[in-house]
Scaffold this motif. Structure first.
Motif, PDB file in Angstrom:
ATOM      1  N   THR A 288       1.067  -1.449  -0.329  1.00  0.00           N
ATOM      2  CA  THR A 288      -0.340  -0.331  -0.648  1.00  0.00           C
ATOM      3  C   THR A 288       0.575   0.818  -0.310  1.00  0.00           C
ATOM      4  OG1 THR A 288      -1.820  -1.229   1.099  1.00  0.00           O
ATOM      5  CG2 THR A 288      -2.076   1.398   0.866  1.00  0.00           C
ATOM      6  N   LEU A 289       0.702   1.852  -1.000  1.00  0.00           N
ATOM      7  CA  LEU A 289       1.566   3.734  -1.241  1.00  0.00           C
ATOM      8  C   LEU A 289       1.091   4.940  -1.000  1.00  0.00           C
ATOM      9  CD1 LEU A 289       4.064   4.801  -2.040  1.00  0.00           C
ATOM     10  CD2 LEU A 289       2.984   4.780  -4.217  1.00  0.00           C
ATOM     11  N   ASN A 290       1.322   5.400   0.436  1.00  0.00           N
ATOM     12  CA  ASN A 290       0.443   6.774   0.339  1.00  0.00           C
ATOM     13  C   ASN A 290       0.807   7.985  -0.685  1.00  0.00           C
ATOM     14  OD1 ASN A 290      -0.982   6.060   2.964  1.00  0.00           O
ATOM     15  ND2 ASN A 290       1.566   6.129   3.857  1.00  0.00           N
ATOM     16  N   ILE A 291      -0.046   8.426  -1.186  1.00  0.00           N
ATOM     17  CA  ILE A 291       0.071   9.504  -2.992  1.00  0.00           C
ATOM     18  C   ILE A 291       1.458  10.724  -2.417  1.00  0.00           C
ATOM     19  CG2 ILE A 291      -0.624  10.635  -4.481  1.00  0.00           C
ATOM     20  CD1 ILE A 291      -0.633   8.253  -5.069  1.00  0.00           C
ATOM     21  N   SER A 292       0.830  10.633  -0.627  1.00  0.00           N
ATOM     22  CA  SER A 292       1.356  11.527  -0.296  1.00  0.00           C
ATOM     23  C   SER A 292       3.275  11.763  -0.656  1.00  0.00           C
ATOM     24  CB  SER A 292       1.237  11.564   1.502  1.00  0.00           C
ATOM     25  OG  SER A 292       1.886  10.547   2.186  1.00  0.00           O
ATOM     26  N   ASN A 293       3.657  10.555  -0.342  1.00  0.00           N
ATOM     27  CA  ASN A 293       5.451   9.938  -1.187  1.00  0.00           C
ATOM     28  C   ASN A 293       5.670  10.486  -1.946  1.00  0.00           C
ATOM     29  OD1 ASN A 293       5.111   8.836   1.464  1.00  0.00           O
ATOM     30  ND2 ASN A 293       5.265   6.592   1.125  1.00  0.00           N
ATOM     31  N   LEU A 294       5.166   9.890  -2.926  1.00  0.00           N
ATOM     32  CA  LEU A 294       4.697  10.814  -4.495  1.00  0.00           C
ATOM     33  C   LEU A 294       5.068  11.912  -4.603  1.00  0.00           C
ATOM     34  CD1 LEU A 294       3.544   7.787  -6.700  1.00  0.00           C
ATOM     35  CD2 LEU A 294       5.486   8.203  -5.672  1.00  0.00           C
TER      36      LEU A 294
END
Length: 506
Positions: A288-294
Motif C-alpha cells: 500500500t503506497l501513500n500518494i503523499s510520498n509521491l
C-alpha cells in the motif's frame, strides 16, 4: 686401509666453495638492502582522514590511513574502517532536524577509538551530502540549510579537525568516484603490476565509473573523441603531470529509489483505478503506497493528479518483459540536440573500454550472483528471479529486509535498462563492465576521491618517488631471491656428492 686417492684433497676447502659462499653473502646483503631502502620510511608516521557519505537512504563513515612520508604516492591511502550510521539519510530528518545528529554519534565515537588520540587534532573530517540533500534543497532550501547546520554542530563537538559539511553537485560525485577507482587501481601512475606481465584485471589507462545511488546515478569516463559537444558535461583534471578530459553527468531522480517512484507515477497516470498490477514486483506481493510520498518528492510532485491523501494498492505480477517495458517509459528519448544522447536530451559520447560499476550497481548484481556473467546470462538470472512467487523468495532469503528483497526485481531490471538501452552497452561492451564492491581494502565510491582532492594528495606534478619504481623493486627482489636459492641448492648438491670422490674411488 689407506684412504682413496684424492680423498684428502676433497676434505680441503675448495676455492669454488669460497666463491659460492661469497656470492651467497652478497646476494643476501643485496636482498636486505633493497627491501630496507625501499620501505625504510613506510611506517614511521601515519596520518588519518574521515569522510562521511551522507546519501539519500543512509550515511556511512569512512576512516582512511596513509604513511605521512608518502602521502602523495598513488595507492598508499587505505580504508581502515567503515561504519554505517543507523536510520535514514540526513535528508530524512527534514521534519525533525533536532534529531539528525544523534545517530552520527555512534560512528564518530568509534572513530575516536580507532584514530590514535595524539592524531585527533590533525585528522580532517569531511561530510559530503549527495542526491537526497540535493532534492531536499530543491524542495525547501531553508530546511536543507538547517539539516546541514545541525550536522555540523554535532561533528564540531568532536576533537577532530572538522572541515565542513556541504552538498556535492552530481558532477562532483561522479568525478570523485572516477578518481577513487582509478587511484586505487594505480591508473594515474605506474602500477605495481610488472610491465612485462599481462594485466589480469583491467587494460592500461583509466577506466570509467558507473555509480548508482538511491536518488541519482552518475556516469564518468574519458571518451575517445577529443572534443565533447556539451561543455557542461566536461571536467578537466591535471593528475601527476598528465591532463585528463573527462565526460561526466549525473541524472538526478534516476537513482533506483526515485526511479521506482517515477515508474509508479507513470502507472498512476495510466490507470483509472487506485489498484494496479505491477510486473516489477513478485506475484503474490502486495504493498500500500501513500500518494503523499509521491507528492513530497521534487521528482514526481509536478505531475501528481491524485489527491495527496489517497492511497495506491500495488499487486505484484512478476513479469520481467513487462517490467522492462514499463521502465522504458520513464526515459524521454524523443528529443536529442546532439549527435548522440542517453535520455532526456543529455549528450552521451560512445562508451568504450572498461568501466567500474559500484554502489547499487554492485549490490544488486551481487545479490543475483551476476557480477561476472555475460549479458545473456544476466537477463536470464533477472527473468528467473522476477518470475518466482513472493512466498518462495521470502523463504529463500529470510534474512534480507522485506523492502530491499521486494525491490530487487525492479532494481535489476532498471539497471539492465539503464546500462544496455540508455548508455548503449551492447553485448560486447557489457564484458567491459566490472561490478566492484571493494578494490583491495577500500570501498569503491566517491569518498576517497573527495578526500584526496580536498587534501591535495593528488598533485598536478610528479611528487615524491621511491628510490626504485615498484616494477624495478619487484624485479630486483625476485632476482636476488632466485640467486640466493640457486646458490643454496648448488652448494647443497656439491656438498652431498663431491665430484672428486666419483673420479678417484675405484
Amino acid at each position: 686401509m689407506d684412504e682413496p686417492k684424492g680423498a684428502k684433497l676433497c676434505k680441503r676447502f675448495h676455492p669454488k666453495y669460497a666463491a659460492m659462499g661469497f656470492l651467497l653473502i652478497v646476494a643476501i646483503i643485496a636482498l636486505i638492502t633493497v627491501a630496507v631502502t625501499q620501505n625504510s620510511s613506510a611506517t614511521k608516521n601515519r596520518k588519518y582522514g574521515i569522510v562521511l557519505d551522507a546519501g539519500s537512504s543512509h550515511t556511512n563513515l569512512y576512516i582512511y590511513e596513509w604513511p605521512a612520508e608518502k602521502e602523495n604516492d598513488t595507492g598508499v591511502v587505505q580504508q581502515v574502517h567503515v561504519c554505517e550510521v543507523d536510520g535514514p539519510g540526513i535528508s530524512g530528518y527534514a521534519d525533525r532536524v533536532g534529531e539528525v545528529g544523534v545517530p552520527l554519534r555512534h560512528c564518530m565515537d568509534k572513530a575516536k577509538e580507532l584514530v590514535p588520540k595524539e592524531k585527533h587534532p590533525e585528522t580532517p573530517v569531511y561530510l559530503g551530502a549527495t542526491a537526497g540533500m540535493r532534492l531536499l534543497r530543491l524542495e525547501n532550501e531553508n530546511t536543507a540549510k538547517k539539516v546541514l547546520s545541525a550536522v555540523e554542530e554535532t561533528l564540531r563537538s568532536y576533537p577532530f579537525r572538522f572541515q565542513g559539511a556541504r552538498i556535492l553537485t552530481g558532477e562532483e560525485e561522479g568525478a570523485y568516484g572516477w578518481i577513487t577507482i582509478n587511484y586505487l587501481l594505480g591508473n594515474f601512475k605506474e602500477s605495481i603490476w610488472p610491465k612485462f606481465l599481462p594485466r589480469i584485471f583491467f587494460r592500461t589507462g583509466t577506466i570509467g565509473a558507473l555509480d548508482l545511488g538511491g536518488a541519482s546515478t552518475q556516469i564518468t569516463f574519458v571518451p575517445d573523441q577529443e572534443t565533447l559537444e556539451s561543455p557542461a558535461d566536461t571536467a578537466n583534471f591535471s593528475l601527476y603531470g598528465k591532463q585528463y578530459t573527462v565526460y561526466t553527468h549525473s541524472f538526478l531522480c534516476y537513482g533506483k529509489d526515485q526511479a521506482l517512484w517515477l515508474k509508479l507515477l507513470q502507472d498512476v497516470l495510466e490507470s483509472s483505478s487506485s489498484r494496479i498490477r505491477d510486473p516489477c514486483f513478485h506475484q503474490g506481493y502486495e504493498r500500500t503506497l501513500n500518494i503523499s510520498n509521491l507528492c513530497k518528492s521534487p521528482c514526481t510532485a509536478p505531475n501528481i493528479t491524485l489527491p495527496c491523501s489517497s492511497q495506491l494498492q500495488i499487486e505484484g505480477a512478476g513479469d520481467y518483459e513487462m517490467c522492462l517495458t514499463s521502465i522504458e517509459k520513464i526515459f524521454n528519448t524523443v528529443h536529442c540536440p546532439y549527435s548522440s544522447c542517453s535520455f532526456n536530451g543529455v549528450f552521451l559520447p560512445p562508451v568504450s573500454g572498461d568501466f567500474g560499476a559500484f554502489s547499487a550497481f554492485y549490490y544488486v548484481m551481487n545479490f543475483l550472483n551476476a557480477t561476472k556473467k555475460p549479458m545473456d546470462q544476466v537477463i536470464e538470472e533477472v527473468k528467473n528471479f522476477c518470475s518466482k512467487p513472493w512466498n518462495q523468495v521470502k523463504a529463500e532469503f529470510p534474512k534480507v529486509k522485506e523492502k530491499y528483497l521486494s525491490e530487487y526485481c525492479f532494481s535489476a531490471t532498471y539497471i539492465f535498462s539503464l546500462l544496455s538501452q540508455r548508455y548503449n552497452f551492447t553485448k560486447e561492451k557489457w564484458q567491459g563492465i566490472h561490478f566492484l564492491g571493494k578494490i583491495g581494502s577500500s570501498d569503491a565510491g566517491w569518498t576517497l576521491g573527495y578526500m584526496l582532492n580536498l587534501t591535495n594528495m593528488i598533485p598536478a606534478e610528479q611528487s615524491y618517488t621511491q628510490p626504485l619504481s615498484q616494477s624495478s623493486y619487484i624485479t630486483l627482489m625476485a632476482i636476488c631471491s632466485i640467486l640466493v636459492v640457486c646458490l643454496l641448492v648448488i652448494g647443497y648438491v656439491s656438498y652431498r656428492k663431491p665430484k672428486c670422490l666419483k673420479k678417484d674411488v675405484i
